[in-house]
Design a protein around this motif. Structure first.
Motif, mmCIF file in Angstrom:
data_model
loop_
_atom_site.group_PDB
_atom_site.id
_atom_site.type_symbol
_atom_site.label_atom_id
_atom_site.label_comp_id
_atom_site.label_asym_id
_atom_site.label_seq_id
_atom_site.Cartn_x
_atom_site.Cartn_y
_atom_site.Cartn_z
ATOM 1 N N VAL A 25 38.845 31.587 41.151
ATOM 2 C CA VAL A 25 38.828 32.480 39.942
ATOM 3 C C VAL A 25 39.993 32.201 38.767
ATOM 4 N N LEU A 26 41.131 31.971 39.245
ATOM 5 C CA LEU A 26 42.285 31.782 38.068
ATOM 6 C C LEU A 26 42.660 30.318 37.924
ATOM 7 N N GLU A 27 41.795 29.426 38.921
ATOM 8 C CA GLU A 27 42.288 28.033 38.862
ATOM 9 C C GLU A 27 43.409 27.504 38.862
ATOM 10 N N PHE A 28 44.282 28.147 39.671
ATOM 11 C CA PHE A 28 45.417 27.952 40.292
ATOM 12 C C PHE A 28 45.498 26.454 40.961
ATOM 13 N N THR A 29 46.526 25.704 40.931
ATOM 14 C CA THR A 29 46.345 24.337 41.693
ATOM 15 C C THR A 29 47.225 24.500 43.146
ATOM 16 N N PRO A 30 46.476 24.468 44.227
ATOM 17 C CA PRO A 30 47.107 24.521 45.601
ATOM 18 C C PRO A 30 48.194 23.340 45.523
ATOM 19 N N ILE A 31 49.520 23.764 45.929
ATOM 20 C CA ILE A 31 50.662 22.807 45.923
ATOM 21 C C ILE A 31 50.798 22.506 47.646
ATOM 22 N N GLY A 32 50.829 23.589 48.418
ATOM 23 C CA GLY A 32 50.912 23.326 49.954
ATOM 24 C C GLY A 32 51.826 24.333 50.708
ATOM 25 N N PRO A 33 51.936 24.367 51.851
ATOM 26 C CA PRO A 33 52.666 25.356 52.612
ATOM 27 C C PRO A 33 54.267 24.762 52.493
ATOM 28 N N ASP A 34 54.896 25.823 52.821
ATOM 29 C CA ASP A 34 56.543 25.509 52.544
ATOM 30 C C ASP A 34 57.163 24.313 53.615
ATOM 31 N N PHE A 79 49.320 37.768 34.106
ATOM 32 C CA PHE A 79 49.410 36.321 33.822
ATOM 33 C C PHE A 79 48.961 36.399 32.350
ATOM 34 N N ARG A 80 49.370 35.534 31.549
ATOM 35 C CA ARG A 80 49.321 35.338 30.161
ATOM 36 C C ARG A 80 47.892 34.321 30.168
ATOM 37 N N ALA A 81 47.241 34.476 29.492
ATOM 38 C CA ALA A 81 45.882 33.809 29.185
ATOM 39 C C ALA A 81 45.380 33.944 27.811
ATOM 40 N N THR A 82 44.687 32.868 27.288
ATOM 41 C CA THR A 82 43.896 33.190 25.915
ATOM 42 C C THR A 82 42.521 33.993 26.246
ATOM 43 N N GLU A 83 42.237 34.419 25.113
ATOM 44 C CA GLU A 83 40.933 35.355 25.058
ATOM 45 C C GLU A 83 39.615 34.619 25.675
ATOM 46 N N ASP A 84 39.527 33.377 25.307
ATOM 47 C CA ASP A 84 38.737 32.726 25.904
ATOM 48 C C ASP A 84 38.722 32.143 27.591
ATOM 49 N N GLU A 85 40.093 32.045 27.925
ATOM 50 C CA GLU A 85 40.286 32.034 29.521
ATOM 51 C C GLU A 85 39.949 33.394 30.174
ATOM 52 N N ILE A 86 40.403 34.474 29.418
ATOM 53 C CA ILE A 86 40.095 35.863 30.107
ATOM 54 C C ILE A 86 38.537 35.688 30.128
ATOM 55 N N SER A 87 37.665 35.525 29.060
ATOM 56 C CA SER A 87 36.344 35.655 29.251
ATOM 57 C C SER A 87 35.869 34.834 30.461
ATOM 58 N N SER A 88 36.319 33.769 30.571
ATOM 59 C CA SER A 88 35.951 32.908 31.614
ATOM 60 C C SER A 88 36.303 33.351 33.385
ATOM 61 N N VAL A 89 37.519 33.917 33.269
ATOM 62 C CA VAL A 89 37.774 34.566 34.596
ATOM 63 C C VAL A 89 37.125 35.828 34.791
ATOM 64 N N GLN A 91 33.930 36.266 34.067
ATOM 65 C CA GLN A 91 32.593 35.822 34.540
ATOM 66 C C GLN A 91 32.597 35.336 35.983
ATOM 67 N N ARG A 92 33.873 34.708 36.265
ATOM 68 C CA ARG A 92 33.823 34.639 37.813
ATOM 69 C C ARG A 92 34.205 35.424 38.556
ATOM 70 N N LEU A 93 34.789 36.467 38.166
ATOM 71 C CA LEU A 93 34.897 37.612 38.932
ATOM 72 C C LEU A 93 33.826 38.552 39.206
ATOM 73 N N VAL A 94 32.960 38.767 38.090
ATOM 74 C CA VAL A 94 31.583 39.457 37.968
ATOM 75 C C VAL A 94 30.707 38.596 39.060
ATOM 76 N N VAL A 95 30.729 37.411 39.189
ATOM 77 C CA VAL A 95 30.025 36.658 40.104
ATOM 78 C C VAL A 95 30.215 36.835 41.332
ATOM 79 N N ARG A 96 31.561 37.202 41.641
ATOM 80 C CA ARG A 96 31.989 37.517 43.154
ATOM 81 C C ARG A 96 32.004 38.970 43.445
#
Length: 127
Positions: A25-34, A79-89, A91-96
């Motif tokens: 949804v937010l397109e965060f990048t997994p880094i991994g476990p501690d 979280f800070r985001a642009t208007e376009d990013e907010i719109s994209s997110v 859409q991904r939330l609505v699909v879910r």
């Protein structure tokens, strides 16, 4: 002197589900476990890169009870985001089938554990 925010940490009841949600949804990048000896299934803590040198950490807490605050002013993580990013997110939330509340500058929603989140392009009070 404090230099800034290092990371935010959230308790989640299902670590793989949380990582999948935030990545999808937010397109965060997994880094991994501690502990690099752990996998996402065996980790107690898992890190994700949210961009701009900032991170979020998920603490695996199977006993977490999902909560659903009812008011957009309830405690939340924004979280800070642009208007376009907010719109994209959005859409991904609505699909879910995630309920989204909108204001002029933000959207509010819950993650699968009921953590209340905001995406905003608000730049502070008008002066």
């Amino acid at each position: 002197m404090v230099e800034g925010v290092h990371h935010a940490a959230l308790a989640v009841s299902d670590l793989p589900r949380a990582v999948s949600f935030y990545e999808g949804v937010l397109e965060f990048t997994p880094i991994g476990p501690d502990n690099p000896e752990n996998t996402i299934e065996t980790a107690d803590y898992f890190w994700m890169d949210i961009g701009g040198g900032e991170w979020i950490n998920f603490a695996d807490r199977p006993d977490v009870t999902p909560k659903h605050p009812g008011d957009k002013d309830d405690p939340h993580l924004a979280f800070r985001a642009t208007e376009d990013e907010i719109s994209s997110v959005k859409q991904r939330l609505v699909v879910r089938d995630v309920e989204v509340h909108e204001t002029r500058t933000s959207i509010y929603f819950h993650d699968p554990d009921g953590n209340f989140l905001e995406l905003t392009d608000w730049n502070g009070p008008d002066k």
